[in-house]
Design an enzyme around this catalytic site. Structure first.
Site, short mmCIF file in Angstrom:
data_model
loop_
_atom_site.label_atom_id
_atom_site.label_comp_id
_atom_site.label_asym_id
_atom_site.label_seq_id
_atom_site.Cartn_x
_atom_site.Cartn_y
_atom_site.Cartn_z
N LYS A 1 0.82 -1.22 0.00
CA LYS A 1 0.00 0.00 0.00
C LYS A 1 0.85 1.26 0.00
O LYS A 1 0.49 2.25 -0.65
CB LYS A 1 -0.97 0.00 1.19
CG LYS A 1 -2.09 -1.01 1.02
CD LYS A 1 -3.24 -0.76 1.96
CE LYS A 1 -4.40 -1.70 1.61
NZ LYS A 1 -5.49 -1.62 2.55
N LYS B 1 -5.05 -10.09 -5.55
CA LYS B 1 -6.13 -10.37 -4.62
C LYS B 1 -7.37 -9.52 -4.93
O LYS B 1 -7.24 -8.35 -5.31
CB LYS B 1 -5.59 -10.00 -3.23
CG LYS B 1 -6.49 -10.23 -2.07
CD LYS B 1 -5.79 -9.75 -0.80
CE LYS B 1 -6.09 -8.31 -0.48
NZ LYS B 1 -7.17 -8.06 0.46
N LYS C 1 -11.20 -4.39 -1.94
CA LYS C 1 -12.17 -3.28 -1.92
C LYS C 1 -11.62 -2.08 -2.66
O LYS C 1 -12.36 -1.30 -3.25
CB LYS C 1 -12.46 -2.86 -0.48
CG LYS C 1 -13.33 -3.78 0.29
CD LYS C 1 -13.70 -3.12 1.61
CE LYS C 1 -13.41 -4.05 2.78
NZ LYS C 1 -12.13 -3.77 3.44
N1 AQP Z 1 -9.42 -11.55 -1.67
C1 AQP Z 1 -9.64 -12.02 -0.46
N2 AQP Z 1 -9.79 -13.36 -0.27
C2 AQP Z 1 -10.03 -13.87 0.97
N3 AQP Z 1 -10.13 -13.09 2.08
C3 AQP Z 1 -9.99 -11.76 1.93
N4 AQP Z 1 -10.02 -10.73 2.80
C4 AQP Z 1 -9.81 -9.57 2.14
N5 AQP Z 1 -9.63 -9.81 0.82
C5 AQP Z 1 -9.74 -11.16 0.67
C6 AQP Z 1 -10.28 -10.88 4.22
O1 AQP Z 1 -11.39 -10.04 4.54
C7 AQP Z 1 -11.20 -9.53 5.87
C8 AQP Z 1 -11.40 -8.05 5.87
O2 AQP Z 1 -10.36 -7.37 5.27
P1 AQP Z 1 -10.10 -5.83 5.62
O3 AQP Z 1 -11.24 -5.00 5.25
O4 AQP Z 1 -9.70 -5.68 7.03
O5 AQP Z 1 -8.86 -5.46 4.77
P2 AQP Z 1 -8.13 -6.15 3.60
O6 AQP Z 1 -7.65 -7.49 4.04
O7 AQP Z 1 -7.07 -5.20 3.16
O8 AQP Z 1 -9.31 -6.30 2.55
P3 AQP Z 1 -9.54 -5.59 1.15
O9 AQP Z 1 -10.84 -6.04 0.65
O10 AQP Z 1 -8.35 -5.78 0.28
O11 AQP Z 1 -9.70 -4.06 1.55
P4 AQP Z 1 -8.82 -2.79 1.17
O12 AQP Z 1 -8.78 -2.74 -0.32
O13 AQP Z 1 -9.57 -1.64 1.80
O14 AQP Z 1 -7.47 -2.98 1.79
C9 AQP Z 1 -9.83 -9.99 6.34
O15 AQP Z 1 -9.99 -11.14 7.14
C10 AQP Z 1 -9.14 -10.34 5.06
O16 AQP Z 1 -8.12 -11.31 5.23
#
Ligand code: AQP
Length: 328
Positions: A113, A195, A198
């Site tokens: 990031k 991956k 969001k």
């Molecule tokens: N692609 C994924 N596959 C499986 N699990 C996933 N998680 C996120 N992406 C995947 C799991 O969802 C939970 C919440 O994640 P978070 O919101 O705390 O942050 P993150 O892991 O950084 O998720 P995102 O969707 O990628 O959000 P942004 O883009 O905002 O950083 C966690 O348990 C994560 O492992």
């Protein structure tokens, strides 16, 4: 017998997608039956990257309603907002003071990031995993169900618990990470080497839980596939393996059985089947979400009750930490 304690959270940083659902929420729904669960809306984590204040405050309510719509039962599990409980930033500061810059700078999520912002990233983004460790350790957590991307952060929480305990006495329980064997890392529909996220700028890469049936069908139709035409779960077929994983989670059918079902059939047929199970799986969530989201009084009550229960435990831990460190 005392139930094992579980803590996990999601950032209200965008639209919840099926990666968050499969990697995290699906595990939570199952685990809440026989565990003492705390599920948090981690808004302090969300502001480690810029957020529009109006959208953030709406997303906090949306995420609360989605937790419940997906099956998190507020009668069984504690749901609360991180920024409502000031024990979280208080413990994070104390843990910051025993964390090393070296270890934090090796965190993969920080490298990815911060790399995108070319040196302009916030100190909060650097400290993200320490705040996450505080979230987990405040509740004397036994298990942390997360997707694979968060495994390294849970390992850091374990390290910090052990470091604190050896310096100040046995205060924290050392938590274990819990992940699905298959589905811990759902990949983008557009780029199966990254991956599903969001913050992905390409909306076609994610299936959001609140997407319409029409959008879901469209996104699956245009999902990247691999060369060849066999529908097999294999390392050299990362796009189809990802789609098979999603299919398996939504249909409850083993991947081997899906491979047999689609033997000799083409990608078009496979994608039609996948679109059917995903739309069928998300429809009740969307319906339930609309019902819950329209009841602001109920949502506020869930969060208020959750906060009270969370503070009962976190306050006790923080008091012990202060005493051990010699504060107050
Ligand atoms: N692609 C994924 N596959 C499986 N699990 C996933 N998680 C996120 N992406 C995947 C799991 O969802 C939970 C919440 O994640 P978070 O919101 O705390 O942050 P993150 O892991 O950084 O998720 P995102 O969707 O990628 O959000 P942004 O883009 O905002 O950083 C966690 O348990 C994560 O492992």
């Amino acid at each position: 017998m005392l139930q094992k304690r579980v803590f996990s959270g999601i950032q209200p940083s965008g639209n919840l997608h099926i990666g968050n659902y499969i990697g995290a929420i699906k595990q939570w729904v199952a685990i809440q039956q026989d565990h003492d669960c705390f599920f948090c809306i981690v808004d302090l984590h969300a502001i480690t990257v810029p957020q529009d204040p109006k959208i953030l405050s709406e997303k906090i309510k949306e995420l609360t309603a989605l937790y419940i719509a997906c099956g998190i039962d507020p009668k069984k599990s504690v749901i609360f907002v991180q920024s409502d409980n000031l024990d979280h930033p208080a413990l994070a500061w104390i843990l910051d003071c025993i964390s090393s810059m070296g270890q934090l700078s090796r965190m993969t999520q920080y490298k990815t990031k911060s790399g995108k912002t070319k040196g302009q990233s916030s100190v909060g983004l650097f400290n993200y995993p320490v705040l996450m460790a505080a979230d987990i350790l405040l509740y004397q957590t036994d298990e942390v169900p997360v997707g694979e991307d968060q495994k390294q952060h849970v390992e850091l929480a374990r390290d910090l618990a052990e470091k604190f305990n050896s310096r100040f006495g046995e205060i924290f329980k050392v938590p274990e990470v819990k992940m699905f064997k298959i589905g811990a890392r759902i990949m983008s529909l557009r780029d199966p080497s990254s991956k599903m996220s969001k913050s992905d700028k390409d909306a076609g890469g994610t299936i959001d839980l609140l997407d319409s049936a029409k959008d879901i069908v469209k996104k699956i139709k245009s999902a990247t596939t691999d060369s060849g035409k066999e529908i097999l779960f294999r390392p050299d077929k990362e796009a189809i393996s990802n789609l098979l994983t999603i299919y398996s989670h939504f249909s409850g059918t083993e991947i081997k059985k899906l491979e047999q079902k689609y033997q000799g059939k083409d990608y078009k047929k496979f994608k039609e089947g996948l679109a059917d199970v995903v739309t069928e799986g998300l429809e009740p969530i969307r319906k339930e979400y609309r019902r819950i989201r329209s009841d602001e009084t109920y949502l506020s009550k869930v969060l208020k009750d959750g906060l009270r229960k969370a503070e009962e435990i976190s306050g006790k831990t923080l008091e012990e930490v202060y005493k051990a460190v010699g504060l107050g």
